[in-house]
Design an enzyme around this catalytic site. Sequence first.
Site, PDB file in Angstrom:
ATOM      1  N   ARG A 240      -6.567 -69.331 -18.932  1.00 47.12           N
ATOM      2  CA  ARG A 240      -6.740 -69.312 -17.345  1.00 47.12           C
ATOM      3  C   ARG A 240      -5.565 -68.629 -16.567  1.00 47.12           C
ATOM      4  NH1 ARG A 240      -8.596 -74.844 -19.053  1.00 47.12           N
ATOM      5  NH2 ARG A 240      -6.418 -75.817 -18.647  1.00 47.12           N
ATOM      6  N   PHE A 255     -20.089 -72.158 -17.682  1.00 45.05           N
ATOM      7  CA  PHE A 255     -19.756 -73.218 -18.491  1.00 45.05           C
ATOM      8  C   PHE A 255     -18.501 -73.777 -17.708  1.00 45.05           C
ATOM      9  CE2 PHE A 255     -21.538 -70.491 -21.494  1.00 45.05           C
ATOM     10  CZ  PHE A 255     -22.729 -71.179 -21.871  1.00 45.05           C
ATOM     11  N   ASP A 276     -22.285 -74.522 -14.179  1.00 46.75           N
ATOM     12  CA  ASP A 276     -22.531 -75.616 -15.053  1.00 46.75           C
ATOM     13  C   ASP A 276     -23.734 -76.101 -14.930  1.00 46.75           C
ATOM     14  OD1 ASP A 276     -20.133 -76.724 -16.838  1.00 46.75           O
ATOM     15  OD2 ASP A 276     -21.863 -78.290 -16.552  1.00 46.75           O
ATOM     16  N   ALA A 304     -26.803 -71.933 -17.883  1.00 46.58           N
ATOM     17  CA  ALA A 304     -26.138 -70.468 -18.086  1.00 46.58           C
ATOM     18  C   ALA A 304     -27.152 -69.233 -18.635  1.00 46.58           C
ATOM     19  CB  ALA A 304     -24.848 -70.342 -18.902  1.00 46.58           C
ATOM     20  N   ASP A 324     -16.525 -69.503 -21.113  1.00 46.99           N
ATOM     21  CA  ASP A 324     -15.998 -70.116 -22.173  1.00 46.99           C
ATOM     22  C   ASP A 324     -16.876 -71.492 -22.360  1.00 46.99           C
ATOM     23  OD1 ASP A 324     -13.918 -71.757 -23.446  1.00 46.99           O
ATOM     24  OD2 ASP A 324     -13.390 -72.770 -21.931  1.00 46.99           O
ATOM     25  N   CYS A 364     -14.321 -72.062 -29.040  1.00 49.47           N
ATOM     26  CA  CYS A 364     -13.483 -72.799 -29.826  1.00 49.47           C
ATOM     27  C   CYS A 364     -14.267 -73.583 -30.911  1.00 49.47           C
ATOM     28  CB  CYS A 364     -13.428 -74.070 -28.526  1.00 49.47           C
ATOM     29  SG  CYS A 364     -14.845 -74.949 -28.119  1.00 49.47           S
TER      30      CYS A 364
END
Length: 421
Positions: A240, A255, A276, A304, A324, A364
């Site tokens: 970030r 997101f 979002d 999105a 992300d 992730c």
Amino acid sequence: MNRPDRRSSTRGRPRDATARGAAPRRATSTPEVGGEVAVVSRRGADRLRGGHPWVFRSDVERVPALPAGVVRVEAANGTPLGWALWSPKSEISLRRIEANADFVINDAWWHETLRVAIARRAPLTADANAYRLVHGEGDGLPSLVVDRYGDSLVVQLLSAGVDAWTDTIVQSLRELTGCTGILARNDPAARDREGLPREVKLLYGDVPRTVEVLEHGVRYLAAPWDGQKTGAFLDQRENRVLIGGLARGKALDCFAYHGSFALHLAKNAEHVSALDVSAPALARVHEHAARNGLNNIEPVEGDAFELLRAWHREGRLFDTIVVDPPAFAKTRGALDGALRGYKDINLQAMKLLAPGGLLFTASCSFHLSRGMFFEMLSEAVADSGRRFALRAITGQPLDHPELMNVPETGYLKGALLEAMG
């Protein structure tokens, strides 16, 4: 990463508080650590000698007659292999925590091992009050997660073996951190495989429903009791800061969740769209923007994938974009579909990026390897018909150590791309 030597004063003999000259500590309900031994196969022994802490049920040739806790581990020929957390019901039956069989696993051992992990995070305290104190296997404490949010700690005890030492761990964390409360977020599905209940439980003191996080000058609220993960996404902290410092013009945070990326983008961008699908999450974005005195963040509710396509048809462009997404591949079986999703969302973002613009994208998903991640990005670039330069490759921050020979400690990977035309 070189690990600080925490054993020099006790090497070769049982380690306890008295041997290290430590002051007596309040007694806790210590689980039994007796003479029972888990004997592992050659494959299990080779795995431990190679540095991986896990031994699967199929490689345990002699099962210890003890409940969940800590047991000695030996090879079939009697060679000592150290000490491990023992989980009778788990496919991962043994998780080694100490390679030296001469050491004593007691309250003092846990206290010292936790102290070393916490001390490693010292550089973070200057710029943040929320970070991970213990990253499971990455800190030599398999199945234990400890996150700090200001004066509160949130723990996850994800195996029956470590759960048996809850009292000792809580006592050491209290002494080492001076925290005012410790909350157990023992609600992940991993507890099912250990025969443990899923629960959210206060272990000590008081932990508020929300805690203000200070992160490199940005403030936002974490929700220890019911937020994502243990209350916030701490692993993206440095990323970030990275893209926030480079942001410019019109920015898009896909997101966005509670807007952690958007808040950093807004410090340098003219305008930030925080996208979002969750209206409650976007309400928190409003609150966070006000908390930071920012009036250039616009929460946008929508899917999105659909909105990025619509914006491309409208000819809309952004100078800075963050992608992300949540973990699309939560299991290996979901990997093919996840790859299609990652490629699609990155391709749409690339189409929306203005010439000279920057795209920070991340995954992730543990099951999506770095190689797969960059191959996916290369395919998206090819389909976009544009040229993109790789500006940076990012991984996990200091408080989420990824061990070279324990791939399960790593999951986060990112890339900073620049549109060359």
